[in-house]
Every structure is written in structure tokens, then in C-alpha cells.
Design an enzyme around this catalytic site. Structure first.
Site, short mmCIF file in Angstrom:
data_model
loop_
_atom_site.label_atom_id
_atom_site.label_comp_id
_atom_site.label_asym_id
_atom_site.label_seq_id
_atom_site.Cartn_x
_atom_site.Cartn_y
_atom_site.Cartn_z
N PHE A 98 0.85 -1.19 0.00
CA PHE A 98 0.00 0.00 0.00
C PHE A 98 0.89 1.24 0.00
O PHE A 98 0.70 2.18 0.75
CB PHE A 98 -0.91 -0.02 1.24
N VAL A 101 2.22 2.77 -5.39
CA VAL A 101 1.40 2.05 -6.37
C VAL A 101 0.15 1.45 -5.72
O VAL A 101 -0.97 1.65 -6.19
CB VAL A 101 2.25 0.95 -7.07
N LYS A 111 8.79 -5.77 -11.32
CA LYS A 111 9.68 -6.24 -12.41
C LYS A 111 10.86 -7.05 -11.92
O LYS A 111 11.30 -7.99 -12.59
CB LYS A 111 10.15 -5.09 -13.31
N GLY A 153 5.62 1.37 -17.04
CA GLY A 153 4.55 2.04 -16.28
C GLY A 153 3.21 2.03 -16.98
O GLY A 153 2.62 0.98 -17.22
N GLY A 157 7.45 9.92 -6.37
CA GLY A 157 7.03 8.51 -6.35
C GLY A 157 7.51 7.71 -7.55
O GLY A 157 6.99 6.63 -7.82
N ASP A 208 16.83 -1.52 -12.95
CA ASP A 208 15.38 -1.51 -13.21
C ASP A 208 15.10 -1.69 -14.71
O ASP A 208 14.27 -2.51 -15.10
CB ASP A 208 14.79 -0.19 -12.69
N LYS A 244 13.35 -4.95 -16.73
CA LYS A 244 12.25 -4.77 -17.70
C LYS A 244 12.64 -5.36 -19.05
O LYS A 244 11.82 -5.96 -19.74
CB LYS A 244 11.91 -3.28 -17.81
N GLY A 264 5.22 6.43 -11.53
CA GLY A 264 4.30 7.29 -10.80
C GLY A 264 3.01 6.55 -10.48
O GLY A 264 2.68 5.54 -11.10
#
Ligand SMILES: NC(=O)C1=CN([C@@H]2O[C@H](COP(=O)(O)OP(=O)(O)OC[C@H]3O[C@@H](n4cnc5c(N)ncnc54)[C@H](OP(=O)(O)O)[C@@H]3O)[C@@H](O)[C@H]2O)C=CC1
Ligand SMILES: N[C@@H](CC=O)C(=O)O
Length: 408
Positions: free
Chosen positions: A11, A14, A104, A133, A186, A200, A204, A301
Site C-alpha cells: 500500500f 502504487v 519487475k 509504467g 514517487g 530496473d 524490464k 508514478g
């Protein structure tokens, strides 16, 4: 009509945005899916944090409690790192619970095994949000480009890195300032080293490799460079030469062999990724039938990521009847009295014309006017034969600042 019961793992940026989207789009979801959607539980780590979660929803740090207490049809996973998420997802997929994930790192490491478990459990595993995203690249590749032979994919896949490079170039901020802003917004991972060291984007790219090639290369054979060492001086020198530095993940297939890389590159004007700025991601694909395609949009985001997750969620249940309209809306007629901005080609516009004339200061030539006028006023000018052509304005620059009478 059976309600679809959803549990959220995580929580944070995202997870909380998915929660808000599911709650606020209840009626739309019900119309699309034909069933009610109910969030039954939320898994978090720190039970002392204050959260805006409705009464009646179980909030717990115990995965066992979540699974044992709640009846669950779908798990939406948005926590960090490989474990404990991978173990949680394996156990729910085995039970036939569908999974939508944004994670990811977990997918790059465990995607194959999770897909196998999902198959055995007759469950679905969806992960649009995990790559680029809000940009729907996974669905596009899975559903819309199956017959093409794809020879080249070049992509900006890390929103944080693209944001940092853009901020340094455009606003001359320091690397640390730009990274801090990306964290505040974020965009960054819990460990931002994942972003700026290229991990990252690498994860991906491995997910895309799984999807396109059915496998991943030996990770040690894949170039992985981040953006940490890039200075303002580097950026300015490259830009002076007419190029831009972009952090690019690429997958090139040549003579039956694929080559994957993640690295900062100097791209020339005209390259599909040259203009991609800020937090945007973009994926440029060369297909032998389709030619070059580019998908672009926010790559990180809260809302863009929630968008991809909730679209995946709908795909789990969407009725096969694709004739059903996506939106529930009616049509509006043109309002003839509404002021709109136009680019008008005319030798002159008489002062007497009922047009409020404004000049942007960027007239290309003396026959081109930027005016704010109603459709009725424009029609009057047309009738008077004053205008040779006209175009409603779209895009950046349509906010006209200076108000200068054009004609005397
Ligand atoms: N931010 C973004 O733009 C995007 C993020 N993602 C991915 O989505 C996932 C979540 O990212 P984001 O929301 O930004 O991250 P955050 O750090 O904002 O949130 C992470 C959430 O996961 C919870 N959590 C972490 N570890 C555990 C654990 N061991 N058990 C239970 N809960 C745990 C945290 O709990 P608590 O609240 O108690 O701390 C928090 O609620 C990551 O995998 C990320 O890579 C994907 C696309 C875009
Ligand atoms: N940290 C990631 C978030 C989205 O995947 C990024 O910046 O792209």
C-alpha cells in the site's frame, strides 16, 4: 452475481493508487466486467502507519492471515524486491487465484516459474505495469504484433533516469537534486540504485526478452550501464554536437541471434527516442510488416502505474463481447459561442470583424494570425471571403500570452 474479491499486497505509491482507482471506478468496472469488485484485504509491512483504508477491509502484516481470513479471487502485488513477494505469488497461483503484479525485479527473476505455476493452477498472471509504467507495451506485443518479425526494440524503460537526465539538461539541477525530486514524485524504487545503475531497466528488458524470445540471455553477457557517472558537462557537450543522452534498453535480432543492452546512448535528432523527456518512457519497435512503431507515455508514478494494473485486472474478466463500448458517454454538439484558438491564413482581418484578435508574437509571416474567436465569428469571416484557410490549434503553445491587436 458473484462479487470479485481483491486483495492488495503493498500500500505504497502504487498499491494506494490502485486502491483509490478501484474504489473510485466501481461503477465503470461493474459495467465493463458485469460484476461488483470488492477489496477485501491489504497486506503491508508496518502496522503503525496511518492509512486511508475503509473500515471492514482487513489490513494486516501477516500474509497467512490475509489468505486464511479472506476469500480472494485476485491478488494485486505491489511490494518491493523478490521475496517475500515471489513466495506469496507462487502460493496463490497454485490455488487458482489470479495475479496482477507491477514487480519487475520479481518477474525478471521468477517470471518463468510463476508462469508455470499459473498454468498448473489455471490462474492468470498479468504484468503490464511492470514494464514502462502506464505505456501498454506488454499487451501490444502479446496481442497486436504476433505475426510481425521484430528485429529491433529500443526503449527508455526507467522513468527516474529519464527524469534525472532531463532535469539536469533543462534546469541545470544537480544529480542528487533531480534524484530527490524523482523520489518525492514517487518515481524511484525503494532503493534508487536500482534506477540509476540500470538494474530496473535491465529487469524490464529481461521481461521483454521472455515475452519476445521465450527466454532470457545469460545476464553476465548483457551490457548494463546506468546514469550515475553522467555530468552536466557531458550532457552539454553531447547536446552542442546536436545529440541527446538517453538511457536506452535495446534488443536487436540479427541473423537469428539476439543482442541485449542497457546503456546511456547519444541519440541524434530524428531518432524515435530523441524527444522523450521527463518521466516518460517510450518503446520503439521495428516490425517487418508494421514498420517502426513507437509507444510513449508516463513510465512511473502512482496513477499511470495504477492505470496499467487496473486495465490488467479488467482484462482478467472482460467479457468476450468486444462490441461493448469502452466508455459510457454521449455526444455534444459544437457550441457556436465558445471561444477557441485558431491559426488563420488571411491577407488581413478587418478591425470591424467581431473577433478578439491576439498575437502570439510567433507569426511565421504576415498572413498568419493567431486569433481567439467563436465558431460563429469565424464563419462570418469565412463568409466575407477574408480567410483562405484556418486551423484549430492543438498542443503546446496554444496558450497565447500577449494580447496585441494585430491590425491597424
Ligand atoms: N513507483 C512506481 O512508479 C512504480 C513501481 N513499480 C513497482 O511496484 C512495486 C511497489 O512500488 P512502490 O509502490 O513505488 O513502492 P513503495 O515503497 O511506495 O511501497 C511498497 C509497499 O510494499 C509494502 N511492503 C514492502 N515490503 C513488504 C513486505 N515484506 N511485506 C508486506 N508488505 C511489504 C510496503 O509496506 P509499508 O507501507 O508498511 O511500508 C509498502 O506499502 C515495486 O515492485 C516497484 O518496482 C512498478 C511500476 C512503477
Ligand atoms: N522506478 C521505476 C518505476 C517504474 O517502473 C522507474 O523510474 O521507471
Amino acid at each position: 452475481m458473484k462479487t470479485i474479491k481483491v486483495a492488495l499486497l503493498g500500500f505504497g505509491t502504487v498499491g494506494s493508487s490502485v486502491y483509490q482507482t478501484l474504489q473510485s471506478r466501481q461503477s465503470k468496472l461493474e459495467r465493463l466486467i458485469g460484476r461488483k469488485v470488492e477489496i477485501v484485504g491489504v497486506l503491508i509491512q508496518d502496522e503503525t502507519k496511518q492509512r486511508d483504508i475503509a473500515d471492514g477491509i482487513l489490513v494486516t502484516s501477516s500474509f497467512e492471515e490475509l489468505i486464511n481470513v479472506c476469500e480472494i479471487d485476485v491478488i494485486i502485488e505491489a511490494i518491493n524486491g523478490i521475496e517475500p513477494g515471489a513466495g506469496y505469488l507462487q502460493s496463490v497461483l497454485e490455488k487458482g487465484i489470479h495475479v496482477v503484479t507491477a514487480n519487475k525485479e520479481l518477474l525478471a527473476h521468477e517470471g518463468k516459474s510463476l508462469r508455470e505455476t499459473a498454468d498448473k493452477g489455471h490462474a492468470q498472471l498479468k504484468y503490464e505495469a511492470a514494464v514502462a509504467g502506464g505505456v501498454p507495451i506488454i499487451g501490444t506485443l502479446q496481442q497486436l504484433l504476433q505475426v510481425n518479425h521484430i528485429s529491433n526494440v529500443e526503449a527508455i524503460l526507467n522513468g527516474t533516469s529519464n527524469y534525472i537526465l532531463t532535469e539536469i539538461a533543462d534546469n541545470k539541477v544537480s544529480f542528487q537534486e533531480a534524484l530527490h525530486a524523482a523520489q518525492e514524485l514517487g518515481y524511484a524504487e525503494a532503493d534508487p540504485g536500482n534506477d540509476v545503475d540500470g538494474w530496473d531497466a535491465f529487469y524490464k528488458l529481461m521481461i521483454l526478452s521472455d515475452l519476445l524470445l521465450g527466454n532470457q540471455p545469460d545476464w553476465t553477457q548483457v551490457t548494463r550501464r546506468g546514469i550515475r557517472s553522467i555530468t552536466l558537462a557531458d550532457i552539454q557537450a553531447v547536446e552542442t554536437a546536436g545529440w541527446k543522452i538517453k538511457h536506452i534498453a535495446s534488443l536487436q535480432v540479427h541473423e537469428g541471434k539476439a543482442r541485449l543492452r542497457v546503456e546511456p546512448m547519444a541519440v541524434s535528432q530524428g531518432h524515435p527516442l530523441y524527444e522523450v523527456a521527463g518521466v516518460d518512457n517510450a518503446v520503439s519497435i521495428d516490425g517487418d510488416l508494421a514498420g517502426n512503431l513507437k509507444l510513449q507515455g508516463p513510465g512511473a508514478g502512482a496513477l499511470p502505474t495504477a492505470s496499467a494494473i487496473v486495465e490488467d485486472f479488467v482484462q482478467l474478466y472482460k467479457e468476450t463481447d468486444n462490441r461493448k463500448a469502452i466508455m459510457d458517454t454521449t455526444f455534444s454538439a459544437e457550441d457556436p459561442s465558445r471561444l477557441q484558438d485558431w491559426l488563420i491564413m488571411a491577407p488581413s482581418i478587418p478591425k470591424t470583424a467581431a473577433v478578439k484578435q491576439r498575437w502570439s508574437g510567433k507569426q511565421a509571416n504576415s498572413n498568419t494570425y493567431l486569433v481567439s474567436a467563436t465558431a460563429e465569428e469565424l464563419e462570418n469571416l469565412l463568409q466575407a471571403g477574408r480567410i483562405s484557410n484556418y486551423f484549430r490549434l492543438a498542443g503546446a503553445g496554444r496558450e497565447i500570452q500577449d494580447t496585441v491587436p494585430v491590425l491597424t
